[in-house]
Design an enzyme around this catalytic site. Structure first.
Site, PDB file in Angstrom:
ATOM      1  N   PHE A  52      66.439   1.174  47.969  1.00 19.44           N
ATOM      2  CA  PHE A  52      65.422   1.182  46.921  1.00 19.44           C
ATOM      3  C   PHE A  52      64.698   2.532  46.949  1.00 19.44           C
ATOM      4  CE2 PHE A  52      61.926  -1.359  44.591  1.00 19.44           C
ATOM      5  CZ  PHE A  52      62.641  -1.282  43.410  1.00 19.44           C
ATOM      6  N   PRO A  53      65.457   3.647  47.037  1.00 23.36           N
ATOM      7  CA  PRO A  53      64.825   4.959  47.201  1.00 23.36           C
ATOM      8  C   PRO A  53      64.069   5.410  45.963  1.00 23.36           C
ATOM      9  CG  PRO A  53      67.162   5.215  46.798  1.00 23.36           C
ATOM     10  CD  PRO A  53      66.930   3.737  46.962  1.00 23.36           C
ATOM     11  N   LEU A  54      64.305   4.727  44.826  1.00 24.42           N
ATOM     12  CA  LEU A  54      63.660   5.165  43.587  1.00 24.42           C
ATOM     13  C   LEU A  54      62.495   4.254  43.214  1.00 24.42           C
ATOM     14  CD1 LEU A  54      66.937   5.902  41.579  1.00 24.42           C
ATOM     15  CD2 LEU A  54      65.533   7.510  42.862  1.00 24.42           C
ATOM     16  N   TYR A  98      78.048  -7.862  47.592  1.00 25.46           N
ATOM     17  CA  TYR A  98      77.772  -7.336  46.254  1.00 25.46           C
ATOM     18  C   TYR A  98      78.873  -7.802  45.300  1.00 25.46           C
ATOM     19  CZ  TYR A  98      74.586  -4.125  48.753  1.00 25.46           C
ATOM     20  OH  TYR A  98      73.601  -3.581  49.550  1.00 25.46           O
TER      21      TYR A  98
END
Ligand SMILES: NC(=O)c1ccc[n+]([C@@H]2O[C@H](COP(=O)([O-])OP(=O)(O)OC[C@H]3O[C@@H](n4cnc5c(N)ncnc54)[C@H](OP(=O)(O)O)[C@@H]3O)[C@@H](O)[C@H]2O)c1
Length: 292
Positions: free
Chosen positions: A213-215, A68
């Site tokens: 990517f929980p949202l 990242y």
């Protein structure tokens, strides 16, 4: 901290290998970098403030990776939070390389993983990494060779616990023959359930499941979310997180954000309790979407 504020503690705890315990809303530090998960953020001070606020809100699990930025996310975590508060668990990853913005290439060779762990230790200013995750299996490196390297690094005291990411149940079983696996991180949300069977496997085996990517949500998902959110006076994002928390006691969501406001909103999802009916309606979204 305001006394009335909901903190990550309200989400309850999950165990990591029966050695560490963290609150079940963590923080994903991927979005703290520049555009394309590349380079420094536009506003360094604002980014440091998000990390410090996460800790104030009792978030004690931060997910990051050497890729990242590359390196930037780990450096920012150390700059904002070192010396780390007691109980803060930083989980980083290796096995991906970054030739440029939005580009990701595999390298889970033993030599690269060794180098990657040394780099993360230095950037995070740690003697030992609490949780080190294989970012993704490398198709041209035998999976066992990557895991054996992580097991050696654990023996050498450079890693405390080992996790996997982007894996099937078969990968987890193969890895567990070599070394204990404490967490699995795959893409997952109420609307995105490819890895349901891996969540079930993790629950049966006491392995934390970290949905990335929980949202994420599509159009049909958005409609159902909005309806449920209205009845709770919550936001759709909070309902998506509340569904995950309810899905399994081993679920450890790590919503990512570069905004202090969004961070507060995501953590406050810990206090949203869905009814059985709401939970089932949301769980039915993938089937509903398929019929439209
Ligand atoms: N293992 C893997 O391969 C892998 C892959 C991807 C991600 N991850 C990890 O998973 C973490 C989370 O995944 P993610 O960042 O892709 O997805 P995410 O958490 O589902 O979504 C992040 C996006 O949603 C926005 N957002 C967050 N909270 C919001 C809110 N309350 N209201 C409105 N918008 C909101 C963020 O923008 P703002 O900045 O504007 O809030 C950002 O664009 C990452 O940080 C990383 O640690 C792992």
């Amino acid at each position: 901290m305001n006394k009335k504020e909901v903190t990550a503690r309200s989400a309850g705890d999950v165990s990591l290998g029966r050695q560490l315990s963290v609150h079940r809303i963590g923080f994903g530090a991927m979005r703290l970098t520049g555009e394309g998960i590349w380079g420094p953020p536009k506003d360094r001070n604002a980014t440091l403030a998000v990390l410090r606020r996460a800790v104030e809100l009792e978030v004690n699990f931060i997910d990051t990776a050497d890729s990242y930025g590359p390196n930037v996310s780990e450096q920012l975590i150390a700059e904002a939070l070192h010396p780390y508060p007691k109980g803060l668990v930083i989980a980083t990853k290796g096995g991906w390389q970054r030739p440029g913005p939005n580009q990701w290439t595999h390298d889970a060779t033993p030599a690269h993983l060794r180098e990657a762990v040394e780099g993360s230790l230095k950037r995070l200013r740690l003697d030992r990494i609490d949780v080190y995750q294989l970012h993704t299996p490398d198709p041209v490196v035998p999976f066992e060779a990557s895991i054996e390297t992580l097991a050696e690094l654990r023996e050498e005291g450079k890693i405390r616990l080992i996790g996997l990411s982007n894996v099937t149940r078969e990968h987890i079983e193969r890895a567990r023959k070599i070394v204990p696996i404490v967490s699995v991180q795959n893409r997952y949300s109420f609307a995105d359930r490819e890895w349901d069977y891996v969540v079930d496997y993790c629950e049966s085996n006491g392995i934390a499941f970290i949905p990335w990517f929980p949202l994420g949500a599509g159009k049909v998902a958005g409609e159902v979310l909005n309806q449920v959110a209205k009845t709770h006076a919550a936001t759709p994002k909070q309902v998506a997180l509340a569904w995950l928390l309810r899905r399994s006691p081993i679920m450890l969501p790590i919503p990512g954000t570069s905004s202090v406001e969004h961070l507060g909103e995501n953590v406050a999802a810990a206090s949203v309790r869905l009814t059985d009916e709401e939970y089932e309606r949301l769980a039915g979204v993938p089937e509903l979407a398929a019929t439209r």
